[in-house]
Design a protein around this motif. Structure first.
Motif, mmCIF file in Angstrom:
data_model
loop_
_atom_site.group_PDB
_atom_site.id
_atom_site.type_symbol
_atom_site.label_atom_id
_atom_site.label_comp_id
_atom_site.label_asym_id
_atom_site.label_seq_id
_atom_site.Cartn_x
_atom_site.Cartn_y
_atom_site.Cartn_z
ATOM 1 N N ASP A 127 43.342 19.807 33.148
ATOM 2 C CA ASP A 127 44.094 19.560 31.927
ATOM 3 C C ASP A 127 43.361 20.090 30.702
ATOM 4 O O ASP A 127 43.374 19.484 29.630
ATOM 5 C CB ASP A 127 44.393 18.065 31.769
ATOM 6 C CG ASP A 127 45.552 17.806 30.807
ATOM 7 O OD1 ASP A 127 46.352 18.731 30.597
ATOM 8 O OD2 ASP A 127 45.646 16.700 30.267
ATOM 9 N N PHE A 128 42.685 21.235 30.876
ATOM 10 C CA PHE A 128 42.068 21.904 29.734
ATOM 11 C C PHE A 128 43.150 22.492 28.843
ATOM 12 O O PHE A 128 44.150 23.023 29.313
ATOM 13 C CB PHE A 128 41.147 23.037 30.193
ATOM 14 C CG PHE A 128 39.781 22.582 30.596
ATOM 15 C CD1 PHE A 128 39.033 21.763 29.763
ATOM 16 C CD2 PHE A 128 39.220 22.978 31.790
ATOM 17 C CE1 PHE A 128 37.764 21.341 30.124
ATOM 18 C CE2 PHE A 128 37.953 22.577 32.165
ATOM 19 C CZ PHE A 128 37.228 21.749 31.329
ATOM 20 N N GLY A 129 42.914 22.444 27.545
ATOM 21 C CA GLY A 129 43.788 23.103 26.588
ATOM 22 C C GLY A 129 42.989 24.101 25.773
ATOM 23 O O GLY A 129 41.807 24.336 26.011
ATOM 24 N N GLY A 153 43.110 27.732 37.014
ATOM 25 C CA GLY A 153 44.513 27.418 37.231
ATOM 26 C C GLY A 153 44.873 25.976 36.942
ATOM 27 O O GLY A 153 44.038 25.081 36.909
ATOM 28 N N TYR A 154 46.167 25.757 36.705
ATOM 29 C CA TYR A 154 46.729 24.415 36.519
ATOM 30 C C TYR A 154 46.091 23.685 35.355
ATOM 31 O O TYR A 154 45.648 22.545 35.460
ATOM 32 C CB TYR A 154 46.602 23.595 37.809
ATOM 33 C CG TYR A 154 47.281 24.246 38.988
ATOM 34 C CD1 TYR A 154 48.634 24.036 39.226
ATOM 35 C CD2 TYR A 154 46.572 25.089 39.837
ATOM 36 C CE1 TYR A 154 49.260 24.647 40.294
ATOM 37 C CE2 TYR A 154 47.188 25.709 40.909
ATOM 38 C CZ TYR A 154 48.530 25.479 41.134
ATOM 39 O OH TYR A 154 49.155 26.103 42.191
ATOM 40 N N ASN A 155 46.023 24.371 34.219
ATOM 41 C CA ASN A 155 45.582 23.766 32.973
ATOM 42 C C ASN A 155 46.648 24.011 31.912
ATOM 43 O O ASN A 155 47.808 24.285 32.254
ATOM 44 C CB ASN A 155 44.226 24.355 32.558
ATOM 45 C CG ASN A 155 43.078 23.815 33.399
ATOM 46 O OD1 ASN A 155 42.775 22.632 33.356
ATOM 47 N ND2 ASN A 155 42.436 24.693 34.164
ATOM 48 N N GLU A 156 46.285 23.924 30.667
ATOM 49 C CA GLU A 156 47.222 24.206 29.578
ATOM 50 C C GLU A 156 46.600 25.200 28.605
ATOM 51 O O GLU A 156 46.743 25.087 27.389
ATOM 52 C CB GLU A 156 47.622 22.910 28.875
ATOM 53 C CG GLU A 156 48.394 21.944 29.784
ATOM 54 C CD GLU A 156 48.848 20.691 29.063
ATOM 55 O OE1 GLU A 156 48.550 20.561 27.862
ATOM 56 O OE2 GLU A 156 49.499 19.855 29.698
ATOM 57 N N SER A 177 46.781 30.716 37.456
ATOM 58 C CA SER A 177 48.191 30.323 37.474
ATOM 59 C C SER A 177 48.413 29.002 36.756
ATOM 60 O O SER A 177 47.483 28.254 36.470
ATOM 61 C CB SER A 177 48.679 30.213 38.923
ATOM 62 O OG SER A 177 47.931 29.235 39.611
ATOM 63 N N ASP A 178 49.679 28.743 36.444
ATOM 64 C CA ASP A 178 50.109 27.474 35.838
ATOM 65 C C ASP A 178 49.355 27.154 34.560
ATOM 66 O O ASP A 178 48.753 26.094 34.396
ATOM 67 C CB ASP A 178 49.964 26.329 36.844
ATOM 68 C CG ASP A 178 51.021 26.385 37.927
ATOM 69 O OD1 ASP A 178 52.061 25.732 37.760
ATOM 70 O OD2 ASP A 178 50.813 27.113 38.921
ATOM 71 N N ASN A 179 49.388 28.109 33.635
ATOM 72 C CA ASN A 179 48.915 27.905 32.277
ATOM 73 C C ASN A 179 50.010 28.346 31.320
ATOM 74 O O ASN A 179 51.193 28.390 31.706
ATOM 75 C CB ASN A 179 47.608 28.673 32.052
ATOM 76 C CG ASN A 179 46.393 27.945 32.612
ATOM 77 O OD1 ASN A 179 45.910 26.981 32.033
ATOM 78 N ND2 ASN A 179 45.902 28.413 33.763
ATOM 79 N N GLU A 197 41.721 39.119 45.240
ATOM 80 C CA GLU A 197 42.882 38.248 45.100
ATOM 81 C C GLU A 197 43.133 37.949 43.631
ATOM 82 O O GLU A 197 42.200 37.635 42.890
ATOM 83 C CB GLU A 197 42.688 36.928 45.860
ATOM 84 C CG GLU A 197 42.611 37.077 47.367
ATOM 85 C CD GLU A 197 42.638 35.738 48.076
ATOM 86 O OE1 GLU A 197 43.220 34.780 47.518
ATOM 87 O OE2 GLU A 197 42.079 35.644 49.179
ATOM 88 N N ILE A 198 44.408 38.027 43.231
ATOM 89 C CA ILE A 198 44.826 37.669 41.873
ATOM 90 C C ILE A 198 46.006 36.718 41.972
ATOM 91 O O ILE A 198 46.976 36.992 42.690
ATOM 92 C CB ILE A 198 45.269 38.897 41.051
ATOM 93 C CG1 ILE A 198 44.136 39.889 40.868
ATOM 94 C CG2 ILE A 198 45.789 38.461 39.683
ATOM 95 C CD1 ILE A 198 44.572 41.141 40.099
ATOM 96 N N SER A 199 45.955 35.608 41.238
ATOM 97 C CA SER A 199 47.111 34.738 41.070
ATOM 98 C C SER A 199 47.286 34.438 39.594
ATOM 99 O O SER A 199 46.437 33.790 38.977
ATOM 100 C CB SER A 199 46.952 33.436 41.856
ATOM 101 O OG SER A 199 48.089 32.602 41.657
ATOM 102 N N LEU A 200 48.381 34.933 39.040
ATOM 103 C CA LEU A 200 48.713 34.702 37.630
ATOM 104 C C LEU A 200 50.093 34.069 37.513
ATOM 105 O O LEU A 200 50.764 34.200 36.490
ATOM 106 C CB LEU A 200 48.677 36.030 36.863
ATOM 107 C CG LEU A 200 47.312 36.731 36.789
ATOM 108 C CD1 LEU A 200 47.476 38.143 36.227
ATOM 109 C CD2 LEU A 200 46.351 35.937 35.932
ATOM 110 N N SER A 201 50.533 33.374 38.554
ATOM 111 C CA SER A 201 51.882 32.827 38.586
ATOM 112 C C SER A 201 52.063 31.709 37.570
ATOM 113 O O SER A 201 51.105 31.073 37.127
ATOM 114 C CB SER A 201 52.199 32.308 39.989
ATOM 115 O OG SER A 201 51.303 31.282 40.359
ATOM 116 N N SER A 202 53.319 31.474 37.211
ATOM 117 C CA SER A 202 53.719 30.359 36.346
ATOM 118 C C SER A 202 53.010 30.383 35.004
ATOM 119 O O SER A 202 52.337 29.433 34.601
ATOM 120 C CB SER A 202 53.480 29.020 37.054
ATOM 121 O OG SER A 202 54.217 28.951 38.244
#
Length: 620
Positions: A127-129, A153-156, A177-179, A197-202
């Motif tokens: 939950d980093f912003g 991933g999965y932060n803000e 991903s998920d930022n 490997e790269i994941s930049l989804s969402s």
């Protein structure tokens, strides 16, 4: 004397060897002694900790002088430098004793610049912003290009990905991903030639630079759920010689990214996994797949392909685990020469395929040919030919005839959708341990495992003459039951009240009569009311403001009026998956609904005109 000297020399040599082995072992033992962390790095980590909120005390071990012993911190045993920092939050089911999730929050402090030997950094799900630029600028300066794994991933985190990302030249794994990243990927991403490997989804990323095509070691590329715009050419893929997985998935049907690749281009890669949804690949079937002979997973949904499936694609001799080409304009007859692994999935729905319904591999478990132009009978041997089916959707075609007996052999079938066809000829339905369907004098027996079903849709056919069997109550796991728009008569059986998991029931547009059951989901109904009398209840319920009917009750009432509304999917009409504008059919259905109501307060006074999307209480 000679023998004595030989003995002495041999003994000396043995002692010499023992000494060497001892010193070697001592050397290794000394080398294995842990060295305490560097003071500067301990202070940097302590400052980083002070910028975090830690309500569960997850970092309670971060005390004392030796940061190498702190949770999530790993050091080089010989130098004492911090080489790994892993503070990834546990999954949501990893709870403290009081039931709270062990989470951190806050901002990534630039103090991490001190960790110059860092090669692994995982700060995901914390939950980093904050803005990403300072973070990447700091990392690119601090790690001496030694950072190999970066997971944020999965932060803000927000902002544009800066050019400094391209300075992390040792990266092999990038997960962001998920930022809330936006804008284009930086051109410098082409400098990350070690990336695998790269994941930049969402995220909210929109631009893909041609330099992406220079990543020759890249094996996995996942850039799903963004708002990519523009054109993809062969240059974007030119040197991706190691690529095996390409994922460009987007749930939204809006298409803003177009593939324009020369028809004679041969990719340097061999994909095993290909998922492209809501990007324009058509109108022709993409010829750059001609050499992709190692594919096992293919999804090309909503890709604006208006073509037939070419013979060269069939000749690739693929062995698939998943094949989806739904929401296109593919036409012709469906080839059944594909090979499939066990428990495979096939979805060719919403196309223009025609001809008889095809029989495919016996290894398929989920099979959807919904919304095509198939005609003729359901193959009588479908149950024997495709025995592993768990989900079968052949609705919205022009199938005729009766439901074949062999469906009773599908012991794992849980979802059967054959609505909106021209099926007919069912004279009687009974269920006594097995489902017995008498179609034109022929008895069809369905296996007793029907109780495992959770969804049955037989709506909008010509099923006639029969009643709902009392043993429908044996469908103990059923959640959705739709037999609307047929010619079924008789009462609603009392046993239906035992279907405690039922959340969507549609019996509308039949010839049902008698009393409404009054237990469980039907508690609020008056047992002495008939089906027709039940319509009067709608008036009083609409007028009530102090209490609201349950969803199942309201759905019942609307079904009795002949309305099909899927409340449980948060949609207005039908299956809600089409994003349709106002259409005449739904306008007429809503007007028919008002015929069931009295409206003394004029609450529905806005229900006039052709555009029902503007009417009060209606959403499109």
């Amino acid at each position: 004397m000679k023998h004595s000297n030989t003995f002495i020399n041999g003994k000396c040599f043995f002692i010499f060897l023992c000494g060497i082995l001892f010193l070697t072992k001592l050397s290794f033992s000394i080398g294995e002694l842990e060295v305490a962390c560097r003071d500067a790095e301990r202070k940097a980590l302590d400052k980083f900790k002070r910028g975090l909120a830690d309500p569960s005390g997850r970092l309670s071990s971060w005390v004392g002088d030796d940061c190498c012993r702190w949770e999530g911190v790993s050091c080089n045993n010989r130098t004492g430098h911090v080489v790994e920092l892993n503070l990834r939050s546990p999954s949501s089911n990893s709870l403290d004793g009081d039931g709270t999730v062990q989470t951190l929050s806050g901002k990534i402090d630039p103090s991490l610049i001190v960790l110059k030997d860092l090669n692994y950094l995982d700060l995901s799900k914390i939950d980093f912003g904050g803005e990403i630029t300072d973070v990447l600028d700091s990392l690119s300066r601090c790690s001496r290009s030694s950072l190999k794994t970066l997971n944020l991933g999965y932060n803000e985190l927000t902002g544009n990905l800066p050019n400094s990302l391209g300075y992390l030249k040792s990266l092999t794994y990038l997960q962001m991903s998920d930022n809330l990243f936006q804008g284009s990927l930086p051109n410098s991403i082409g400098n990350l030639t070690s990336l695998e490997e790269i994941s930049l989804s969402s995220n909210i990323l929109s631009g893909i630079p041609k330099s992406l095509g220079q990543l020759s070691k890249l094996t996995v590329l996942d850039i799903s759920e963004n708002i990519w715009e523009g054109v993809i050419t062969e240059t974007h893929l030119a040197n991706l010689s190691s690529l095996t997985e390409l994922t460009m998935d987007k749930v939204s049907p809006n298409i803003s990214l177009v593939f324009k690749i020369n028809s004679d281009w041969i990719p340097p890669f061999k994909l095993t996994y290909l998922l492209i949804r809501s990007c324009q690949l058509g109108p022709k079937f993409p010829t750059w797949l001609k050499n992709q002979s190692e594919l096992t997973f293919v999804i090309l949904n909503n890709a604006m392909i208006s073509d037939t499936i070419p013979n060269w694609f069939l000749n690739l001799d693929l062995r698939l685990g998943r094949l989806e080409m739904a929401y296109n304009q593919l036409s012709g007859k469906v080839p059944n020469s594909f090979s499939f692994n066990k428990e495979s999935i096939v979805d060719l729905s919403t196309n223009r395929f025609q001809g008889p319904l095809p029989i495919w591999s016996s290894n398929i478990t989920i099979f959807s040919l919904r919304d095509n132009l198939f005609s003729g009978p359901i193959p009588p041997n479908i149950g024997e030919a495709m025995p592993l089916l768990s989900d079968l959707d052949i609705s919205e075609n022009s199938l005729s005839g009766s439901i074949p007996l062999s469906i009773g052999n599908l012991t794992g079938l849980t979802t059967l959708i054959i609505s909106n066809n021209k099926l007919s000829g069912i004279d009687e339905i009974t269920y006594q341990g097995k489902l017995k369907v008498v179609a034109k004098g022929r008895a069809l027996l369905y296996d007793s495992t029907l109780y495992l079903f959770n969804s049955i849709d037989l709506s909008n056919n010509n099923l006639s003459g029969g009643q709902i069997p009392s043993s429908v109550g044996n469908l103990e796991w059923i959640e959705t039951l739709d037999i609307s728009m047929n010619h079924i008569s008789g009462p609603i059986p009392l046993s239906m009240t035992s279907l405690i998991f039922l959340n969507h029931l549609n019996l509308s547009y039949n010839n049902l009569s008698g009393k409404i059951p009054t237990t469980n989901q039907f508690l609020t109904f008056d047992a002495h009311q008939s089906t027709k009398e039940m319509l009067a209840t709608i008036t009083s319920m609409v007028g009530q403001t102090t209490s609201s009917p349950s969803n199942i009750q309201l759905l019942w009432l609307l079904s009795l009026c002949g309305i099909i509304i899927a409340f449980f999917n948060g949609r207005c009409f039908g299956d809600g998956d089409r994003g349709m504008d106002c259409i005449d059919e739904e306008w007429k259905v809503l007007l028919h609904f008002t015929d069931c109501l009295t409206n003394p307060s004029g609450r529905l006074s806005s229900w006039v005109g052709l555009d029902f999307c503007e009417w009060e209480g209606v959403y499109c």
